[in-house]
Design an enzyme around this catalytic site. Structure first.
Site, short mmCIF file in Angstrom:
data_model
loop_
_atom_site.label_atom_id
_atom_site.label_comp_id
_atom_site.label_asym_id
_atom_site.label_seq_id
_atom_site.Cartn_x
_atom_site.Cartn_y
_atom_site.Cartn_z
N ARG A 1 2.24 -9.71 5.18
CA ARG A 1 1.29 -8.96 4.38
C ARG A 1 0.29 -9.94 3.77
O ARG A 1 0.44 -11.15 3.86
CB ARG A 1 1.96 -8.10 3.30
CG ARG A 1 3.25 -8.53 2.73
CD ARG A 1 3.24 -9.56 1.64
NE ARG A 1 2.14 -9.50 0.72
CZ ARG A 1 1.59 -10.57 0.19
NH1 ARG A 1 2.00 -11.79 0.52
NH2 ARG A 1 0.59 -10.46 -0.65
N ALA B 1 -4.17 -9.78 3.39
CA ALA B 1 -5.23 -9.50 4.38
C ALA B 1 -5.45 -10.63 5.38
O ALA B 1 -5.46 -10.39 6.59
CB ALA B 1 -6.53 -9.14 3.66
N ARG C 1 -2.63 -1.01 8.92
CA ARG C 1 -3.02 -1.13 7.50
C ARG C 1 -4.52 -0.87 7.41
O ARG C 1 -5.32 -1.76 7.68
CB ARG C 1 -2.71 -2.54 6.96
CG ARG C 1 -1.25 -2.99 7.00
CD ARG C 1 -0.32 -2.23 6.10
NE ARG C 1 -0.70 -2.20 4.70
CZ ARG C 1 -0.41 -3.15 3.82
NH1 ARG C 1 0.25 -4.23 4.19
NH2 ARG C 1 -0.77 -3.01 2.55
N ASP D 1 -8.67 -7.23 -0.33
CA ASP D 1 -8.39 -6.74 1.02
C ASP D 1 -9.65 -6.27 1.73
O ASP D 1 -9.72 -6.31 2.95
CB ASP D 1 -7.35 -5.62 0.97
CG ASP D 1 -5.95 -6.18 0.80
OD1 ASP D 1 -5.19 -6.17 1.79
OD2 ASP D 1 -5.62 -6.65 -0.30
N ASN E 1 -8.52 -4.11 -3.79
CA ASN E 1 -7.40 -5.05 -3.86
C ASN E 1 -6.17 -4.27 -4.31
O ASN E 1 -6.23 -3.07 -4.56
CB ASN E 1 -7.72 -6.19 -4.84
CG ASN E 1 -6.71 -7.32 -4.74
OD1 ASN E 1 -6.40 -7.79 -3.65
ND2 ASN E 1 -6.19 -7.76 -5.87
N LYS E 2 -5.06 -4.95 -4.39
CA LYS E 2 -3.79 -4.30 -4.72
C LYS E 2 -3.92 -3.41 -5.94
O LYS E 2 -4.58 -3.75 -6.92
CB LYS E 2 -2.72 -5.37 -4.96
CG LYS E 2 -1.32 -4.84 -5.18
CD LYS E 2 -0.85 -3.95 -4.03
CE LYS E 2 -0.93 -4.62 -2.68
NZ LYS E 2 -0.64 -3.70 -1.56
#
Length: 353
Positions: free
Chosen positions: A54, A56, A97, A247, A257-258
């Site tokens: 995991r 990016a 993803r 990402d 992003n997360k």
């Protein structure tokens, strides 16, 4: 100036050896370190989906090698048939993803090489492997450049900083070294870092499990906090700056992003703290004018109600589990790339650099 050494303790989450790929199984960290052997493109797709690999940039590298494995599976000497099969493999990898643009960037680069190679399938396969190696090598160099430029972009005062970060953006999330955590490593090596505060990063706990593991492994002082403690830590003046990864970044600087990143940016703004995004230019999707066009991956609700084999919540309720959120460019102090640190408004000038 005092310096520390965090440079020679490298982790490589994706490794090519003996015509197969070895991935560090990030779902088992920090309790157990181990690698998973990947021998097919479908196995690589599943590894990306289940987050064995995991981050990016790391996903981009893994997908490139997934294309190489796929090329090995194709049984034809005809270029047109080979390209048709390779495109199907690319489509499968691209489904894994949807938010991480590096995935699509790497896949398209591999397809371009295949299309532009000569008619011999063996030569195409050789070129694909060489390109995957190059993508991996380039990412390491890119991350080191991000670390260098990020160090220069940090506030001059105080001389020694405490930095808050979110999720995992280190060697595990890239080919090696890291993006946001790469900047932190550079700051630590230069003697400019007191410690890192790492959000645990619910629901998958990448901060608590992976960032803390990387920092501890390298001797970088790290304090893990729950996501909801970040505002309090800023209010108590425990934090000097926030650095996160990305990402996907739109052309105007809006950043996916997360999940939880947006909240950090809002709170950092309220406390007049600089908020940096560290990412390679391959993460910037210049085809998107702003963040409204970024697809947000929705993940299994079990990630919320279950940790390991322990159920945390009643099962007769609803769950909502977006993996990412979008931070508006107006909340971002600078975007740190391998070409330098720029404001979101200046990002567009790096498009053809």
């Amino acid at each position: 100036m005092t310096t520390n050494n965090a440079e020679n303790n490298s982790i490589y989450p994706v490794r090519w050896q003996d015509n197969k790929v070895w991935l560090i199984d990030q779902t088992r960290l920090p309790m157990e370190y181990g690698e998973v052997e990947i021998t097919s493109s479908e196995a690589m797709a599943r590894a990306i989906e289940t987050m064995i690999v995991r981050g990016a940039p790391a996903i981009g590298v893994a997908a490139a090698y997934g294309m190489v494995l796929g090329a090995q599976e194709i049984k034809t000497n005809q270029k047109e048939e080979f390209l048709a099969d390779l495109t199907r493999i690319a489509d499968r990898l691209a489904q894994t993803r949807p938010t991480a643009v590096n995935l699509f960037w790497a896949i398209e680069r591999m397809l371009k090489v295949a299309r532009e190679s000569g008619p011999e399938v063996a030569i195409i396969s050789k070129n694909l492997l060489e390109t995957a190696h190059n993508i991996q090598k380039e990412d390491v160099e890119t991350c080191r450049a991000i670390g260098h430029h990020g160090l220069l972009a940090l506030p001059e005062q105080p001389e020694k900083l405490t930095i808050l970060t979110h999720c995992n953006t280190g060697s595990l999330a890239t080919a090696s070294y890291g993006t946001a955590l790469g900047v932190i490593r550079s700051a630590w090596t230069a003697g400019r870092l007191i410690q890192v505060y790492a959000d645990e990063t619910r629901p998958r706990l990448q901060g608590a499990k992976l960032t803390a593991w990387e920092c501890a492994r390298e001797g970088i002082p790290v304090t893990v906090i729950t996501d909801s403690m970040a505002a309090h830590c800023m209010q108590q003046k425990l934090i000097d700056a926030v650095i996160v990864g990305a990402d996907r970044i739109a052309a105007n600087g809006d950043t996916a992003n997360k999940i939880g990143t947006y909240s950090l940016a809002v709170v950092a703004k309220a406390h007049n703290l600089p908020f940096y995004v560290a990412a390679p230019l391959s993460t910037v999707d210049f085809s998107l004018k702003d963040g409204t066009g970024i697809p947000i991956e929705q993940r299994d609700s079990a990630e919320i109600y279950q940790v390991g084999t322990t159920t945390l919540c009643p099962r007769n309720v609803n769950f909502y589990n977006p993996a990412f959120d979008v931070t508006p460019a107006a909340l971002i102090t600078a975007i740190i790339t391998e070409k330098g640190a720029v404001t979101p408004a200046e990002l567009i000038f790096l498009q053809d650099s």
